[in-house]
Design a protein around this motif. Structure first.
Motif, PDB file in Angstrom:
ATOM      1  N   GLY A  91      65.464 -13.054  90.781  1.00 35.75           N
ATOM      2  CA  GLY A  91      65.189 -12.675  92.162  1.00 35.75           C
ATOM      3  C   GLY A  91      66.053 -11.555  92.700  1.00 35.75           C
ATOM      4  O   GLY A  91      66.056 -11.298  93.905  1.00 35.75           O
ATOM      5  N   THR A 111      67.015  -7.655  93.262  1.00 37.46           N
ATOM      6  CA  THR A 111      66.432  -6.316  93.274  1.00 37.46           C
ATOM      7  C   THR A 111      67.506  -5.333  93.723  1.00 37.46           C
ATOM      8  O   THR A 111      68.131  -5.517  94.775  1.00 37.46           O
ATOM      9  CB  THR A 111      65.221  -6.232  94.222  1.00 37.46           C
ATOM     10  N   ARG A 124      60.007  -5.984 100.078  1.00 38.90           N
ATOM     11  CA  ARG A 124      59.546  -6.417  98.759  1.00 38.90           C
ATOM     12  C   ARG A 124      60.655  -7.197  98.038  1.00 38.90           C
ATOM     13  O   ARG A 124      60.418  -8.234  97.424  1.00 38.90           O
ATOM     14  CB  ARG A 124      59.131  -5.196  97.937  1.00 38.90           C
ATOM     15  N   GLY A 125      61.887  -6.692  98.154  1.00 43.87           N
ATOM     16  CA  GLY A 125      63.010  -7.389  97.530  1.00 43.87           C
ATOM     17  C   GLY A 125      63.261  -8.748  98.155  1.00 43.87           C
ATOM     18  O   GLY A 125      63.634  -9.709  97.459  1.00 43.87           O
ATOM     19  N   GLU A 168      61.028 -10.787  99.431  1.00 40.52           N
ATOM     20  CA  GLU A 168      60.033 -11.740  98.917  1.00 40.52           C
ATOM     21  C   GLU A 168      60.357 -12.160  97.481  1.00 40.52           C
ATOM     22  O   GLU A 168      60.178 -13.324  97.107  1.00 40.52           O
ATOM     23  CB  GLU A 168      58.632 -11.124  98.993  1.00 40.52           C
ATOM     24  N   GLU A 169      60.853 -11.208  96.709  1.00 39.97           N
ATOM     25  CA  GLU A 169      61.240 -11.536  95.330  1.00 39.97           C
ATOM     26  C   GLU A 169      62.390 -12.551  95.326  1.00 39.97           C
ATOM     27  O   GLU A 169      62.386 -13.522  94.567  1.00 39.97           O
ATOM     28  CB  GLU A 169      61.667 -10.262  94.596  1.00 39.97           C
ATOM     29  N   HIS A 181      57.244  -8.520  87.175  1.00 43.31           N
ATOM     30  CA  HIS A 181      58.433  -7.810  87.652  1.00 43.31           C
ATOM     31  C   HIS A 181      58.572  -6.464  86.942  1.00 43.31           C
ATOM     32  O   HIS A 181      58.889  -5.443  87.577  1.00 43.31           O
ATOM     33  CB  HIS A 181      59.688  -8.658  87.405  1.00 43.31           C
TER      34      HIS A 181
END
Length: 767
Positions: free
Chosen positions: A136, A138, A149-150, A152-153, A229
């Motif tokens: 998870g 980024t 986006r990061g 959510e990851e 990913h």
């Protein structure tokens, strides 16, 4: 069912079968970190026990043990691991200590993440607050869209997310053990280098063909996986898995450099600047970890981070060792060694003494005697017997506990400082010993029992099994052998350590091998006749020292229980081998009895009825022979001897018949029973063979009663008894039968008959 994979008619699929074997190996083998610690322990002679199906391993025995789960040790503070798992708290503590860390914030939504990034200044990093293995994470996000986006990851791997400033530079893992830096590795994220001809996918396939790469942690490196990913990361660079990078173009496939996602490692230990080492050492100390993985970002590890910029982005509990043990480039580091140095500093014991006792008869009583003596000597004793496991005299597990599993229970107990392990034939044949070596190995005797089972056909076969206990004795230990048993005497050729003999035939009756042993100064414990009765005597180094008279040991029943005299000789030899002082040994033996509490099922006498009851576990001809001789001394002058006998079904027919013949010599009335577990024989067959043996030996038919159920057979014998009789019960369910004896209502017991009132045939038989 039958495993069809072994069917020769089945088509052989090598690739499929190898994959299945690899999956099985991954399920059962230790990971690289745990394996390195176990291997290092074994190199140092530290015993290891695997405690679960994963990575929980015990190093050392008893009170000297330590435990590890990967690189978490029994010295690792729980509060430190909790702190390290909270990335924001870790950063606060490091910042408070003046260590270089990136500024950041904990957020709960994508909007919060975007605002925090704007406040901190780009570029930033997003990661789960309590994540690990780079999941998870980024890196190097330069705009709000990337931050969302990061987020959510990261949110997929934890409820809370950290947004922090991005430190440019190379990713280094600094391993700190016990306050010292022992290895530094530069971690490089999974990547491919273009050749202008092959696609990203083809380049990854080529990398994965490297035999050093495998699934998970099975090999030096992990295979690279092309997943969502990777595709997202490639997309940000304007590429896909089908793109063909230019020659020399480096294409990164992961944000993070974790080995578990296909990254590689380059050893940088010898190049690391001293100030960077100090930063890492202080970070581990601040968090409180004994083994810590410090993630240090530095543009140039050979220069101080205070000069180049960068800093600590994470402190990890349970850091993996693989990158240091087998780096992709550079020198391999034995990072397990400093961990073992920490757990077992020089001079720290890791083993407790192990006394292993085997033989056909007498194992339980001898083991209990030894444990009793060692407790008198001040030890906390772990004991395994056929009745249960005891720690310092307290029963912790009931049952037949003479196998390897039970041995491991004692060796794992954190209170125990000496183990006395009754070691039976069956456990050795099934699983081995449960320990790697013993300080004292005792072989009491080899008698015909359990022959014809598990490939043990002859007495020599049985002796070979039992000799294992003497063969694993340490070079500085002692093998205690019965000098009266020729098969045991022969074991001295392969027994290890020094030899100590014991013998019932001392004095003028001593065998030549015993005389020679004593003449050479060897340790021996003998029964010798004196004008005051039989005496137990030790010989060593040319000296003769009396220990105790046989009749002064309560367990010998006035010296008449020869089997317990023999057991006491063996116990004395063990005690002397363990340097127990003679006064302590004498005191211990003089307080060891055949009470049910001290030795359940072994010559337990109960005098609470108008008749006497003797409970014993004699289960083979040799044991019953000893009991027969004792019964001759205990036989009431004007009463009878009533016996209850049963024989396990896995004995040979001739052995079962012999038990019946011996019962005929010992008992006036015989009640034949059977074990609940007949071990392959049909109901009643074993009892019939006992009956045949008794009748063939001369017992009248009317004096042999068959009652298969043990409880009913015992009840019948107790009801059969008259005042002054002796009832001898050869038992299987020791606890239950002892309770049955105590609870029996003997108020209606008829008066004892005088000889002229009883059946003449009975008196004739008894005579």
């Amino acid at each position: 069912g039958v495993d069809t994979r072994l069917d020769p008619a089945r088509a052989f699929d090598l690739a499929s079968d190898l994959d299945e074997l690899r999956r099985a190996a991954r399920r059962h083998t230790l990971g690289p970190t745990t394996a390195s610690l176990v291997n290092e322990a074994e190199r140092r002679g530290i015993p290891t026990l695997r405690l679960d199906e994963h990575s929980l391993v015990q190093l050392g025995y008893g009170k000297y043990q330590r435990q590890i789960r990967a690189s978490i040790t029994s010295l690792t503070p729980h509060i430190a691991t909790s702190t390290a798992s909270d990335k924001d708290l870790t950063k606060q503590m490091l910042d408070r200590a003046g260590l270089p860390v990136p500024k950041g914030a904990v957020v709960r939504s994508a909007d919060e993440a975007a605002r925090a990034a704007s406040r901190l200044g780009f570029p930033v990093v997003t990661k789960p607050l309590d994540g690990n293995h780079g999941r998870g994470v980024t890196l190097d996000l330069h705009d709000e869209e990337g931050v969302r986006r990061g987020f959510e990851e990261a949110r997929a791997h934890g409820r809370q997310v950290v947004v922090e400033r991005y430190f440019p530079g190379n990713d280094h893992r600094v391993l700190v053990v016990n306050g010292e830096v022992v290895a530094v590795a530069e971690r490089v994220p999974a990547h491919v280098v273009g050749d202008g001809r092959h696609s990203v996918r083809e380049l990854v396939d080529e990398i994965n063909r490297d035999p050093r790469r495998g699934e998970g942690h099975e090999n030096v490196m992990t295979r690279i996986k092309l997943d969502g990913h990777v595709e997202a990361l490639l997309a940000r660079a304007g590429l896909t898995t089908d793109s063909v990078p230019e020659e020399g173009q480096r294409v990164y496939l992961r944000d993070t450099a974790n080995m578990s996602t296909g990254g590689t490692a380059v050893d940088r230990t010898d190049e690391t600047h001293p100030e960077n080492i100090t930063v890492a050492r202080r970070a581990a100390k601040v968090i409180g970890l004994d083994v810590a993985g410090i993630d240090l970002i530095s543009p140039d590890i050979t220069r101080s981070v205070h000069e180049t910029g960068g800093g600590i982005v994470e402190v990890n509990a349970a850091p993996g060792f693989r990158m240091h043990l087998q780096p992709s480039e550079g020198k391999a580091r034995n990072v397990a060694a400093p961990v073992l140095d920490m757990l077992f500093p020089k001079g720290t014991p890791c083993r407790m003494p192990i006394v292993a006792v085997t033989g056909t008869n007498g194992k339980s009583t001898t083991s209990r005697m030894i444990a009793h003596v060692l407790r008198h000597a001040g030890h906390t004793v772990g004991l395994t017997t056929s009745n249960g496991i005891y720690v310092n005299g307290e029963l912790v597990t009931a049952g037949d506990t003479t196998g390897p599993k039970s041995a491991r229970v004692v060796l794992s107990d954190p209170h125990v400082d000496v183990a006395v392990l009754e070691t039976a034939r069956g456990g050795i044949l099934r699983e081995g010993l449960g320990f790697d070596r013993a300080d004292v190995g005792v072989v009491l005797n080899v008698q015909p029992d359990h022959l014809g089972l598990a490939g043990v056909e002859t007495m020599e076969d049985l002796a070979a099994v039992k000799s294992l206990v003497a063969e694993v004795v340490t070079d500085h230990g002692t093998s205690v052998l019965n000098a009266d048993d020729p098969l045991v005497v022969e074991m001295r050729a392969r027994a290890r350590g020094r030899i100590a003999f014991f013998s019932m035939n001392g004095g003028d009756g001593a065998a030549p091998v015993l005389r020679a042993h004593i003449a050479e100064g060897g340790l021996a414990v003998l029964r010798e006749p004196t004008v005051l009765g039989d005496e137990l005597v030790m010989y060593e180094g040319g000296q003769r020292l009396p220990i105790i008279r046989a009749r002064d040991i309560p367990a010998t029943l006035g010296g008449f229980a020869a089997v317990n005299v023999q057991n006491a000789l063996a116990a004395c030899a063990v005690a002397l081998a363990r340097d127990v002082p003679l006064p302590v040994l004498r005191s211990a033996l003089s307080t060891f009895t055949t009470s049910f509490e001290q030795s359940p099922g072994r010559l337990n006498l109960y005098d609470g009825h108008p008749f006497r009851v003797l409970l014993d576990y004699a289960h083979n001809p040799s044991g019953l022979g000893y009991l027969r001789d004792l019964v001759r001394h205990l036989r009431p002058e004007r009463g009878r001897v009533v016996g209850v006998i049963g024989v396990a079904g896995d004995r040979r027919d001739e052995d079962i018949r012999e038990m019946g013949a011996l019962a005929s010599e010992a008992f006036d009335e015989i009640v034949v029973r059977e074990d609940e577990y007949r071990r392959g024989r049909r109901e009643g067959v074993g009892a019939r063979l006992v009956r045949e043996g008794a009748l063939a030996a001369g017992t009248p038919e009317e004096r042999v009663t068959t009652i298969l159920n043990e409880r009913e057979a015992v009840d019948a014998a107790l009801r059969m008894a008259r005042q002054g009789d002796l009832v001898v019960i050869l038992v299987t369910e020791v606890e239950n039968v002892w309770r049955q004896i105590r609870d029996f209502d003997s108020s209606g017991t008829p008066p004892r008959l005088l000889p002229d009132e009883s059946r003449g045939a009975r008196e004739t038989h008894r005579a």
